[in-house]
Design a protein around this motif. Structure first.
Motif, mmCIF file in Angstrom:
data_model
loop_
_atom_site.group_PDB
_atom_site.id
_atom_site.type_symbol
_atom_site.label_atom_id
_atom_site.label_comp_id
_atom_site.label_asym_id
_atom_site.label_seq_id
_atom_site.Cartn_x
_atom_site.Cartn_y
_atom_site.Cartn_z
ATOM 1 N N MET A 97 12.488 24.032 24.947
ATOM 2 C CA MET A 97 12.536 23.106 25.222
ATOM 3 C C MET A 97 11.951 22.260 26.478
ATOM 4 S SD MET A 97 16.344 23.016 24.993
ATOM 5 C CE MET A 97 16.516 20.876 24.062
ATOM 6 N N ASN A 98 11.277 20.921 25.801
ATOM 7 C CA ASN A 98 9.875 20.597 26.229
ATOM 8 C C ASN A 98 10.723 19.684 28.269
ATOM 9 O OD1 ASN A 98 8.194 19.931 24.185
ATOM 10 N ND2 ASN A 98 8.495 18.332 23.315
ATOM 11 N N ASN A 99 12.585 19.049 27.901
ATOM 12 C CA ASN A 99 12.347 18.815 29.472
ATOM 13 C C ASN A 99 12.644 19.723 29.773
ATOM 14 O OD1 ASN A 99 14.887 19.688 27.473
ATOM 15 N ND2 ASN A 99 16.210 18.134 28.273
ATOM 16 N N LEU A 100 12.604 21.048 29.775
ATOM 17 C CA LEU A 100 12.587 22.263 30.357
ATOM 18 C C LEU A 100 11.216 23.454 30.809
ATOM 19 C CD1 LEU A 100 15.981 23.713 29.138
ATOM 20 C CD2 LEU A 100 15.672 21.956 31.385
ATOM 21 N N SER A 101 9.999 22.400 30.353
ATOM 22 C CA SER A 101 9.181 22.734 31.441
ATOM 23 C C SER A 101 8.100 21.881 31.700
ATOM 24 C CB SER A 101 7.798 23.157 29.684
ATOM 25 O OG SER A 101 8.581 23.856 29.098
ATOM 26 N N ALA A 102 7.423 21.934 32.689
ATOM 27 C CA ALA A 102 6.478 21.408 33.888
ATOM 28 C C ALA A 102 6.023 20.307 32.873
ATOM 29 C CB ALA A 102 5.314 21.553 34.479
ATOM 30 N N ASP A 103 6.339 18.965 33.160
ATOM 31 C CA ASP A 103 5.585 17.328 32.851
ATOM 32 C C ASP A 103 4.693 17.292 33.552
ATOM 33 O OD1 ASP A 103 4.354 15.871 31.961
ATOM 34 O OD2 ASP A 103 5.674 14.779 31.046
ATOM 35 N N CYS A 104 3.828 17.373 34.534
ATOM 36 C CA CYS A 104 2.988 16.629 35.252
ATOM 37 C C CYS A 104 2.417 15.717 35.072
ATOM 38 C CB CYS A 104 1.926 17.686 36.096
ATOM 39 S SG CYS A 104 2.191 19.654 36.281
ATOM 40 N N GLU A 105 2.671 14.898 34.582
ATOM 41 C CA GLU A 105 2.059 14.061 34.317
ATOM 42 C C GLU A 105 2.755 12.788 34.495
ATOM 43 O OE1 GLU A 105 -0.848 12.970 33.168
ATOM 44 O OE2 GLU A 105 -1.913 14.537 33.075
ATOM 45 N N ASN A 106 4.149 13.239 34.509
ATOM 46 C CA ASN A 106 5.209 12.295 35.064
ATOM 47 C C ASN A 106 6.211 13.047 36.151
ATOM 48 O OD1 ASN A 106 5.497 10.624 32.527
ATOM 49 N ND2 ASN A 106 5.190 12.263 31.403
ATOM 50 N N CYS A 107 5.443 13.591 36.596
ATOM 51 C CA CYS A 107 5.722 14.000 38.609
ATOM 52 C C CYS A 107 5.202 12.812 39.410
ATOM 53 C CB CYS A 107 6.374 15.846 37.990
ATOM 54 S SG CYS A 107 7.095 16.274 39.681
ATOM 55 N N PHE A 108 6.212 13.098 40.503
ATOM 56 C CA PHE A 108 5.368 12.959 41.715
ATOM 57 C C PHE A 108 4.539 13.960 43.129
ATOM 58 C CE2 PHE A 108 8.156 9.536 41.551
ATOM 59 C CZ PHE A 108 7.513 8.462 40.330
ATOM 60 N N GLY A 109 4.344 14.723 42.326
ATOM 61 C CA GLY A 109 3.556 15.824 42.407
ATOM 62 C C GLY A 109 4.385 16.262 43.753
ATOM 63 N N LEU A 110 5.393 16.203 42.899
ATOM 64 C CA LEU A 110 6.522 17.425 44.003
ATOM 65 C C LEU A 110 6.671 18.870 44.087
ATOM 66 C CD1 LEU A 110 9.931 15.313 42.949
ATOM 67 C CD2 LEU A 110 8.539 15.141 44.831
ATOM 68 N N CYS A 111 6.375 19.383 43.214
ATOM 69 C CA CYS A 111 5.622 21.361 44.054
ATOM 70 C C CYS A 111 4.705 21.026 45.681
ATOM 71 C CB CYS A 111 5.745 21.698 43.068
ATOM 72 S SG CYS A 111 4.188 21.843 41.972
ATOM 73 N N CYS A 112 3.926 19.784 45.374
ATOM 74 C CA CYS A 112 3.074 19.994 47.144
ATOM 75 C C CYS A 112 3.494 19.442 47.347
ATOM 76 C CB CYS A 112 1.568 18.983 45.536
ATOM 77 S SG CYS A 112 0.906 20.230 44.100
ATOM 78 N N VAL A 113 4.105 18.828 47.729
ATOM 79 C CA VAL A 113 4.601 18.359 48.778
ATOM 80 C C VAL A 113 6.023 18.793 49.472
ATOM 81 C CG1 VAL A 113 5.764 15.798 50.125
ATOM 82 C CG2 VAL A 113 4.148 15.991 47.072
ATOM 83 N N ALA A 114 7.159 18.846 48.083
ATOM 84 C CA ALA A 114 8.551 19.266 48.974
ATOM 85 C C ALA A 114 8.259 20.631 49.165
ATOM 86 C CB ALA A 114 9.505 19.979 47.726
ATOM 87 N N LEU A 115 8.076 21.542 48.610
ATOM 88 C CA LEU A 115 7.763 23.328 49.511
ATOM 89 C C LEU A 115 7.083 23.259 49.727
ATOM 90 C CD1 LEU A 115 8.609 24.519 45.838
ATOM 91 C CD2 LEU A 115 10.367 23.781 47.277
ATOM 92 N N PRO A 116 7.650 24.292 51.728
ATOM 93 C CA PRO A 116 6.502 25.034 52.260
ATOM 94 C C PRO A 116 6.258 26.045 51.681
ATOM 95 C CG PRO A 116 8.922 25.370 52.228
ATOM 96 C CD PRO A 116 9.247 24.910 51.182
ATOM 97 N N TYR A 117 4.714 26.218 52.562
ATOM 98 C CA TYR A 117 4.082 27.788 52.068
ATOM 99 C C TYR A 117 3.965 28.381 53.913
ATOM 100 C CZ TYR A 117 0.455 24.622 50.298
ATOM 101 O OH TYR A 117 -0.930 24.491 50.221
ATOM 102 N N ALA A 118 3.526 30.025 53.303
ATOM 103 C CA ALA A 118 3.077 30.242 54.358
ATOM 104 C C ALA A 118 1.545 30.908 54.113
ATOM 105 C CB ALA A 118 3.984 31.397 55.146
ATOM 106 N N LYS A 119 0.476 30.877 55.011
ATOM 107 C CA LYS A 119 -0.476 31.724 54.853
ATOM 108 C C LYS A 119 -0.698 32.993 54.015
ATOM 109 C CE LYS A 119 -5.495 31.907 56.560
ATOM 110 N NZ LYS A 119 -6.689 31.995 57.155
ATOM 111 N N SER A 120 -1.686 33.394 53.289
ATOM 112 C CA SER A 120 -1.002 34.651 52.498
ATOM 113 C C SER A 120 -1.770 35.038 51.420
ATOM 114 C CB SER A 120 0.438 34.866 52.488
ATOM 115 O OG SER A 120 0.841 33.775 51.360
ATOM 116 N N ALA A 121 -2.011 35.908 50.839
ATOM 117 C CA ALA A 121 -2.565 36.563 49.852
ATOM 118 C C ALA A 121 -2.061 35.080 48.545
ATOM 119 C CB ALA A 121 -2.066 38.062 49.110
ATOM 120 N N ASP A 122 -1.542 34.403 48.195
ATOM 121 C CA ASP A 122 -1.013 33.816 47.482
ATOM 122 C C ASP A 122 -1.363 32.306 47.557
ATOM 123 O OD1 ASP A 122 -0.040 35.478 45.341
ATOM 124 O OD2 ASP A 122 1.606 35.591 47.033
ATOM 125 N N PHE A 123 -1.655 32.051 48.689
ATOM 126 C CA PHE A 123 -1.829 30.556 49.628
ATOM 127 C C PHE A 123 -3.106 30.765 50.865
ATOM 128 C CE2 PHE A 123 2.793 30.648 48.388
ATOM 129 C CZ PHE A 123 2.234 28.936 47.427
#
Length: 272
Positions: free
Chosen positions: A1-27
């Protein structure tokens, strides 16, 4: 369903702001929760989106908000972004991961309702969907008060029952009985399972990091919560698998011979 998939065009970049991450092989560097990523543009888009893996942000390519980003941005906060409304920023960042969990549950519940084998559970599944959708439409303060573990426990029970009903249709063969015991939560990090017949297996929460799953038969296998980072799925058959997500596929390795469910797309790094 479309409303259960990421729509970055209508988001305020929340995953890029709200979430923390640590320097690693992934970041490539450390980031605190509530702090905008240095790669986030003023228009809330990732400045290195097309080169995330090359730039050291593989973790970003395997994250899925299940549509929580646009829901919080456009519904919960009525299109009022955190840059123009700094007083509500922290609250928005706290609401986002809760909404992500609720949307993830909705995604699994909707999939559960699609299985004919789960017909005995349809009423309970529909009730769970209705209750979860109600929670997603609460006010920010009410969302922060949700007892997510308690709600998740009830949803998880239904998903477990669904999984058992669907996987029961798979007839085990003699070769399967001779293979190593594999079940829910198994530690299979780096395991050599090449060519194994794993049809109908419960791999919920299994650690399959860097596991060799080449040419494996993974049809009707339950993947909910399984860690597939760097698992080799080359030539594997995942048609009809249960509760598998695109994010899990994105975290793994594979090739053009990997058989994916129709709704899934082949990750770009598989084609390099």
């Amino acid at each position: 369903m479309n409303n259960l998939s990421a729509d970055c065009e209508n988001c305020f970049g929340l995953c890029c702001v709200a979430l923390p991450y640590a320097k690693s092989a992934d970041f490539a560097f450390n980031k605190d929760g509530g702090t905008p990523c240095k790669n986030l543009d003023l228009n809330y888009r990732c400045g290195i989106h097309e080169n995330l893996r090359i730039e050291g942000f593989r973790g970003c390519t395997v994250y899925e908000c299940f549509g929580a980003g646009q829901k919080v941005s456009q519904v919960t906060y009525n299109g009022n972004d955190w840059r123009d409304n700094p007083a509500s920023a922290k609250e928005m960042f706290d609401v986002f991961p809760i909404m992500q969990q609720l949307h993830e549950m909705l995604c699994y519940l909707n999939e559960a309702q699609s299985f004919k084998e789960a017909q005995p559970l349809y009423k309970d599944l529909q009730k769970a969907v209705k209750e979860t959708e109600h929670l997603t439409n609460l006010s920010p303060k009410s969302i922060l008060e949700i007892n997510v573990p308690v709600h998740r426990a009830g949803v998880n029970d239904l998903l477990l029952q669904t999984s058992e009903l669907v996987r029961a249709k798979v007839k085990k063969n003699k070769n399967q009985s001779k293979q190593r015991k594999i079940n829910k939560g198994s530690d299979l990090i780096g395991a050599n399972l090449r060519g194994a017949d794993l049809r109908g297996t419960n791999l919920r929460g299994a650690l399959l990091i860097a596991a060799d799953l080449r040419e494996c038969d993974l049809r009707v296998t339950d993947f909910i919560g399984a860690d597939l980072r760097d698992a080799n799925l080359s030539g594997a058959n995942l048609i009809g698998s249960i509760f598998l997500t695109q994010a899990q596929i994105n975290s793994a390795n594979g090739d053009i011979n990997t058989k994916l469910p129709p709704s899934f797309s082949i990750p770009k790094h598989w084609l390099v």
